[in-house]
Design a protein around this motif. Structure first.
Motif, PDB file in Angstrom:
ATOM      1  N   ILE A 134      50.290  47.303  39.312  1.00  0.00           N
ATOM      2  CA  ILE A 134      49.504  47.015  40.657  1.00  0.00           C
ATOM      3  C   ILE A 134      48.459  47.884  40.736  1.00  0.00           C
ATOM      4  CG2 ILE A 134      49.652  47.328  43.123  1.00  0.00           C
ATOM      5  CD1 ILE A 134      51.162  44.960  42.005  1.00  0.00           C
ATOM      6  N   LEU A 135      48.221  49.425  40.335  1.00  0.00           N
ATOM      7  CA  LEU A 135      47.341  50.106  40.498  1.00  0.00           C
ATOM      8  C   LEU A 135      46.395  50.256  39.256  1.00  0.00           C
ATOM      9  CD1 LEU A 135      49.389  52.856  42.565  1.00  0.00           C
ATOM     10  CD2 LEU A 135      48.237  51.026  43.417  1.00  0.00           C
ATOM     11  N   ARG A 136      46.970  50.228  38.107  1.00  0.00           N
ATOM     12  CA  ARG A 136      46.090  50.674  36.920  1.00  0.00           C
ATOM     13  C   ARG A 136      46.383  49.639  35.620  1.00  0.00           C
ATOM     14  NH1 ARG A 136      50.140  54.283  38.093  1.00  0.00           N
ATOM     15  NH2 ARG A 136      48.762  55.084  39.649  1.00  0.00           N
ATOM     16  N   GLY A 137      46.655  48.459  36.156  1.00  0.00           N
ATOM     17  CA  GLY A 137      46.949  47.608  35.142  1.00  0.00           C
ATOM     18  C   GLY A 137      46.721  46.018  35.379  1.00  0.00           C
ATOM     19  N   CYS A 138      47.771  45.470  35.443  1.00  0.00           N
ATOM     20  CA  CYS A 138      47.762  43.928  35.677  1.00  0.00           C
ATOM     21  C   CYS A 138      46.704  43.477  36.769  1.00  0.00           C
ATOM     22  CB  CYS A 138      49.081  43.188  36.011  1.00  0.00           C
ATOM     23  SG  CYS A 138      50.233  43.862  34.997  1.00  0.00           S
ATOM     24  N   VAL A 139      46.919  44.064  37.889  1.00  0.00           N
ATOM     25  CA  VAL A 139      46.142  43.451  39.194  1.00  0.00           C
ATOM     26  C   VAL A 139      44.640  43.933  38.988  1.00  0.00           C
ATOM     27  CG1 VAL A 139      45.719  43.441  41.446  1.00  0.00           C
ATOM     28  CG2 VAL A 139      48.150  43.203  40.524  1.00  0.00           C
ATOM     29  N   PRO A 140      44.400  45.255  38.949  1.00  0.00           N
ATOM     30  CA  PRO A 140      43.088  45.663  38.753  1.00  0.00           C
ATOM     31  C   PRO A 140      42.148  45.095  37.671  1.00  0.00           C
ATOM     32  CG  PRO A 140      44.443  47.533  38.419  1.00  0.00           C
ATOM     33  CD  PRO A 140      45.334  46.387  38.752  1.00  0.00           C
ATOM     34  N   LYS A 141      42.994  44.845  36.232  1.00  0.00           N
ATOM     35  CA  LYS A 141      42.491  44.327  35.347  1.00  0.00           C
ATOM     36  C   LYS A 141      41.859  42.847  35.340  1.00  0.00           C
ATOM     37  CE  LYS A 141      45.169  42.069  32.921  1.00  0.00           C
ATOM     38  NZ  LYS A 141      46.134  42.612  31.681  1.00  0.00           N
ATOM     39  N   LYS A 142      42.879  42.056  36.186  1.00  0.00           N
ATOM     40  CA  LYS A 142      42.515  40.547  36.326  1.00  0.00           C
ATOM     41  C   LYS A 142      41.298  40.359  37.408  1.00  0.00           C
ATOM     42  CE  LYS A 142      43.782  36.312  35.846  1.00  0.00           C
ATOM     43  NZ  LYS A 142      44.898  35.854  36.559  1.00  0.00           N
ATOM     44  N   LEU A 143      41.369  41.397  38.383  1.00  0.00           N
ATOM     45  CA  LEU A 143      40.431  41.378  39.251  1.00  0.00           C
ATOM     46  C   LEU A 143      39.002  41.609  38.447  1.00  0.00           C
ATOM     47  CD1 LEU A 143      41.772  43.300  42.369  1.00  0.00           C
ATOM     48  CD2 LEU A 143      41.184  40.893  42.375  1.00  0.00           C
ATOM     49  N   LEU A 144      38.867  42.543  37.630  1.00  0.00           N
ATOM     50  CA  LEU A 144      37.627  42.753  37.048  1.00  0.00           C
ATOM     51  C   LEU A 144      37.378  41.403  35.928  1.00  0.00           C
ATOM     52  CD1 LEU A 144      37.890  46.432  35.917  1.00  0.00           C
ATOM     53  CD2 LEU A 144      36.464  45.305  37.676  1.00  0.00           C
ATOM     54  N   VAL A 145      38.351  40.973  35.486  1.00  0.00           N
ATOM     55  CA  VAL A 145      38.379  39.819  34.650  1.00  0.00           C
ATOM     56  C   VAL A 145      37.312  38.429  35.392  1.00  0.00           C
ATOM     57  CG1 VAL A 145      39.442  37.730  33.560  1.00  0.00           C
ATOM     58  CG2 VAL A 145      40.210  40.018  33.136  1.00  0.00           C
ATOM     59  N   TYR A 146      37.934  38.404  36.688  1.00  0.00           N
ATOM     60  CA  TYR A 146      37.316  37.453  37.470  1.00  0.00           C
ATOM     61  C   TYR A 146      35.909  37.898  37.738  1.00  0.00           C
ATOM     62  CZ  TYR A 146      41.900  35.521  38.788  1.00  0.00           C
ATOM     63  OH  TYR A 146      43.169  34.876  38.757  1.00  0.00           O
ATOM     64  N   GLY A 147      35.708  38.850  38.002  1.00  0.00           N
ATOM     65  CA  GLY A 147      34.256  39.472  38.501  1.00  0.00           C
ATOM     66  C   GLY A 147      33.324  39.319  37.135  1.00  0.00           C
ATOM     67  N   GLY A 148      33.762  39.686  36.166  1.00  0.00           N
ATOM     68  CA  GLY A 148      32.975  39.470  34.824  1.00  0.00           C
ATOM     69  C   GLY A 148      32.710  38.136  34.510  1.00  0.00           C
ATOM     70  N   GLU A 149      33.740  37.194  34.670  1.00  0.00           N
ATOM     71  CA  GLU A 149      33.428  35.877  34.302  1.00  0.00           C
ATOM     72  C   GLU A 149      32.415  35.044  35.282  1.00  0.00           C
ATOM     73  OE1 GLU A 149      37.364  34.276  33.822  1.00  0.00           O
ATOM     74  OE2 GLU A 149      37.522  35.015  31.824  1.00  0.00           O
ATOM     75  N   PHE A 150      32.317  35.576  36.266  1.00  0.00           N
ATOM     76  CA  PHE A 150      31.131  34.920  37.323  1.00  0.00           C
ATOM     77  C   PHE A 150      29.757  34.918  36.446  1.00  0.00           C
ATOM     78  CE2 PHE A 150      33.687  35.699  40.866  1.00  0.00           C
ATOM     79  CZ  PHE A 150      33.868  34.589  41.381  1.00  0.00           C
ATOM     80  N   ALA A 151      29.452  36.053  35.535  1.00  0.00           N
ATOM     81  CA  ALA A 151      28.236  35.729  34.816  1.00  0.00           C
ATOM     82  C   ALA A 151      28.131  34.625  33.800  1.00  0.00           C
ATOM     83  CB  ALA A 151      28.302  37.225  33.880  1.00  0.00           C
ATOM     84  N   ASN A 152      29.263  34.156  33.420  1.00  0.00           N
ATOM     85  CA  ASN A 152      29.358  33.054  32.353  1.00  0.00           C
ATOM     86  C   ASN A 152      29.230  31.951  33.344  1.00  0.00           C
ATOM     87  OD1 ASN A 152      29.795  34.554  30.098  1.00  0.00           O
ATOM     88  ND2 ASN A 152      32.156  34.634  30.656  1.00  0.00           N
ATOM     89  N   GLU A 153      29.753  31.677  34.480  1.00  0.00           N
ATOM     90  CA  GLU A 153      29.426  30.638  35.248  1.00  0.00           C
ATOM     91  C   GLU A 153      28.192  30.620  35.832  1.00  0.00           C
ATOM     92  OE1 GLU A 153      32.038  28.522  36.217  1.00  0.00           O
ATOM     93  OE2 GLU A 153      33.477  29.420  35.086  1.00  0.00           O
ATOM     94  N   PHE A 154      27.407  31.651  36.051  1.00  0.00           N
ATOM     95  CA  PHE A 154      25.970  31.398  36.263  1.00  0.00           C
ATOM     96  C   PHE A 154      25.103  30.974  35.320  1.00  0.00           C
ATOM     97  CE2 PHE A 154      26.850  35.441  39.159  1.00  0.00           C
ATOM     98  CZ  PHE A 154      27.187  34.521  40.371  1.00  0.00           C
ATOM     99  N   LYS A 155      25.243  31.301  33.879  1.00  0.00           N
ATOM    100  CA  LYS A 155      24.618  30.716  33.046  1.00  0.00           C
ATOM    101  C   LYS A 155      25.087  29.150  32.700  1.00  0.00           C
ATOM    102  CE  LYS A 155      24.999  35.134  30.186  1.00  0.00           C
ATOM    103  NZ  LYS A 155      25.651  35.595  29.122  1.00  0.00           N
ATOM    104  N   GLU A 156      26.228  28.898  32.969  1.00  0.00           N
ATOM    105  CA  GLU A 156      26.805  27.530  32.580  1.00  0.00           C
ATOM    106  C   GLU A 156      26.410  26.580  33.627  1.00  0.00           C
ATOM    107  OE1 GLU A 156      30.897  27.932  31.421  1.00  0.00           O
ATOM    108  OE2 GLU A 156      30.246  29.223  29.766  1.00  0.00           O
ATOM    109  N   CYS A 157      26.162  26.958  34.792  1.00  0.00           N
ATOM    110  CA  CYS A 157      25.951  25.867  35.964  1.00  0.00           C
ATOM    111  C   CYS A 157      24.711  25.327  35.721  1.00  0.00           C
ATOM    112  CB  CYS A 157      26.229  26.727  37.099  1.00  0.00           C
ATOM    113  SG  CYS A 157      24.684  27.795  37.560  1.00  0.00           S
ATOM    114  N   GLU A 158      24.110  25.756  34.908  1.00  0.00           N
ATOM    115  CA  GLU A 158      22.525  25.104  34.876  1.00  0.00           C
ATOM    116  C   GLU A 158      22.676  23.741  34.101  1.00  0.00           C
ATOM    117  OE1 GLU A 158      19.678  27.658  33.082  1.00  0.00           O
ATOM    118  OE2 GLU A 158      19.759  29.113  34.840  1.00  0.00           O
ATOM    119  N   GLY A 159      23.780  23.783  33.214  1.00  0.00           N
ATOM    120  CA  GLY A 159      23.784  22.273  32.612  1.00  0.00           C
ATOM    121  C   GLY A 159      24.148  21.379  33.561  1.00  0.00           C
ATOM    122  N   TYR A 160      24.892  21.631  34.714  1.00  0.00           N
ATOM    123  CA  TYR A 160      25.158  20.725  35.616  1.00  0.00           C
ATOM    124  C   TYR A 160      24.112  20.724  37.014  1.00  0.00           C
ATOM    125  CZ  TYR A 160      29.852  20.354  33.608  1.00  0.00           C
ATOM    126  OH  TYR A 160      30.938  20.092  32.765  1.00  0.00           O
TER     127      TYR A 160
END
Length: 557
Positions: A134-160
């Motif tokens: 909860i504090l220093r593994g699965c959950v904060p890791k997954k939140l950062l994963v979500y945050g970082g992957e927005f960068a890819n979404e910003f790049k790829e959305c132009e194709g649409y």
């Protein structure tokens, strides 16, 4: 302590429970011999908890069979009012909280749980309810994963057809603050669950004084049973300058976003953090001792993942281990690494160096060695199939018992521990077909055995593989490929393993893991009608055998 009306209500419940086996009188006699148990100001009836028909793990017939009577006797023996508690749990992570809640709420045990004060970075004096996950593994890791992957979404959305004007910026401080707030909320939720279950919570550092005594903040508490659920801690190799490096706790709570990150290690933590910070724009370098990353995963899947990492711009340094870290005048770090050929490489300008070099069970300082509790070579508590140590009052679950270090596994162990000790059920954890996932970009997921292990264990094996492009990527510049492998016992047609690489394969695997638990065959997989268009349907369309093994040797058609 009971009122007359309480006795009458409780007696009715027990009588209804016993009616089907014609033991109403015995149920009432048993009830009148039971006294109430109090957790702070909340009195709770042991009789109602232990014999509530909806909560009892035994059917009426089973409860009164010879084995059922023996199980109930064992459960009764787990409680003893000469002690302060029936169970004292040390460690407030997922497994410890689950065991404590179930023992108290479902079986009426008098339970206490101890955990260190809250902190996002664990030390010898700080921890927090929720533990590593909860504090220093699965959950904060997954939140950062979500945050970082927005960068890819910003790049790829132009194709649409989307068009984003101006510079896209990111507020690291805002992300860190919102993440910390959410983690604190989850930790408080754990405290609320313990309170609701009637578990007595004590904050502080616990040591085991003797086989029935736990000492916290200078005060002793006695318990019939003591459960060790203290999790694990990061391992850092003894290199020069190791004090300048960080561990997985800290990399999830960085005060600033790194421009250059060096990661030592090739396991799942290293892979996840490499992708997280690469997605946030960092220059990422991975140094690892072996030839490939993700040594615990299927080698072919791991090799495919390496190609995806390199496509993203992650720099891989196989066969290199750090030997020295120094801090330069500008505050940046320089790391020197060598391989087994004594070749040397140096990387400078590093903001952080993450040592993702493994974890060890957190048993140091608990006092277990003085009691004669047997530990394995990594410091984990040796336990039997029911999580009991060689000292009969000491039990252990989760990472500290050094079995499978996964949160859902700790939860399973905690559940079955409570059912066995206080419910009298002969149930033990089943570690077959436990799924695991690396939340990298792309994700890596597996359940069952990999190709090499299948060949070694079963001899005659068929391998089905496929690489594919996700439909979503067809209108973007994303050239990434997904990978699928199904491992099959050629003699029985049973599916032995499923290995996936691609976006959101964790969500895909959960359902197929359930199917494998039920013993699905390749024929049944083929007969399953896929959902179109999805990546998951690829698993139902594999028909051509990629490789065949007979008597442990690959054969050609």
């Amino acid at each position: 302590m009971h009122t007359v009306s309480t006795f009458h209500s409780a007696a009715c419940v027990c009588a209804r429970f016993a009616k089907s086996v014609r033991h109403q009188q015995g149920a009432v006699r048993h009830l009148t011999s039971v006294r109430a148990v109090s957790f702070d100001s909340a009195p709770v009836s042991q009789a109602l908890r232990c014999h509530h028909p909806r909560r009892s793990p035994l059917s009426p017939a089973a409860a009164l069979s010879p084995s059922g009577v023996a199980n109930r006797a064992m459960a009764s023996a787990a409680k003893d009012e000469k002690y302060d508690f029936d169970l004292f749990t040390i460690g407030g992570g997922t497994g410890g909280v689950r065991a404590a809640r179930f023992a108290s709420m479902d079986y009426g045990a008098r339970v206490a749980l101890c955990e260190l004060p809250f902190s996002l970075v664990q030390t010898d004096t700080e921890g927090g309810l929720g533990g590593t996950c909860i504090l220093r593994g699965c959950v904060p890791k997954k939140l950062l994963v979500y945050g970082g992957e927005f960068a890819n979404e910003f790049k790829e959305c132009e194709g649409y057809g989307w068009h984003i004007e101006g510079e896209i910026t990111h507020d690291w401080k805002k992300l860190a603050e919102r993440k910390a707030k959410q983690l604190r909320k989850l930790s408080d939720t754990y405290k609320g669950q313990l309170d609701k279950a009637g578990v007595h919570y004590i904050e502080g550092r616990a040591t085991v004084k003797d086989k029935h005594t736990v000492s916290i903040n200078g005060k002793d508490y006695t318990a019939k049973n003591i459960l060790i659920a203290t999790g694990g801690r990061a391992l850092v190799p003894p290199i020069e300058g190791k004090e300048l490096t960080i561990i997985s706790d800290q990399v999830l709570d960085l005060p600033k976003k790194p421009e250059r990150l060096a990661i030592v290690g090739g396991g799942y933590i290293a892979a996840e953090q490499a992708c997280i910070y690469r997605n946030f724009g960092a220059d990422v370098h991975m140094f690892f001792r072996g030839a490939h990353i993700l040594g615990g995963f299927d080698p072919e899947a791991a090799k495919h993942t390496e190609g995806e990492f390199q496509r993203k711009g992650i720099q891989l340094k196989p066969d290199f281990s750090p030997v020295k870290v120094v801090k330069e005048k500008d505050g940046k770090l320089t790391m020197t690494a060598k391989n087994n050929k004594d070749e040397e490489i140096t990387l400078d300008g590093i903001d952080y160096i993450l040592m993702a070099t493994g974890r060890k069970p957190a048993t140091q300082g608990l006092g277990l060695d003085k009691l004669g509790v047997e530990l394995d070579d990594k410091g984990g508590v040796k336990v039997d199939d029911f999580s009991q140590s060689n000292v009969d009052s000491i039990w252990a679950i989760g990472d500290v018992s050094n079995r499978i270090p996964l949160t859902p596994v700790a939860r399973m162990e905690g559940t079955y521990f409570a059912q066995h000790l206080f419910g009298g059920v002969d149930i033990k954890p089943d570690y077959a077909n436990v799924a695991s996932v690396v939340f990298s970009s792309p994700q890596v997921a597996q359940v069952g055995v990999n190709e090499d292990k299948a060949v070694e264990e079963y001899g005659d094996v068929d391998i089905f593989t496929s690489t594919f492009s996700a439909l979503k990527d067809s209108l973007t510049d994303n050239e990434g490929k997904g990978f699928i492998k199904v491992v099959v016992d050629a003699k029985t047609d049973k599916v032995l393993g499923i290995h996936l690489v691609g976006p959101e394969v964790a969500e895909i695997l959960q359902g197929f893991a359930a199917a494998m638990k039920a013993g699905i065959t390749k024929t049944q997989l083929n007969e399953t009608v896929g959902i179109h268009p999805t990546s998951a349907e690829e698993l139902t369309t594999l028909r051509s055998v990629t490789r065949k093994y007979r008597n442990k040797k690959e054969v050609k058609d």
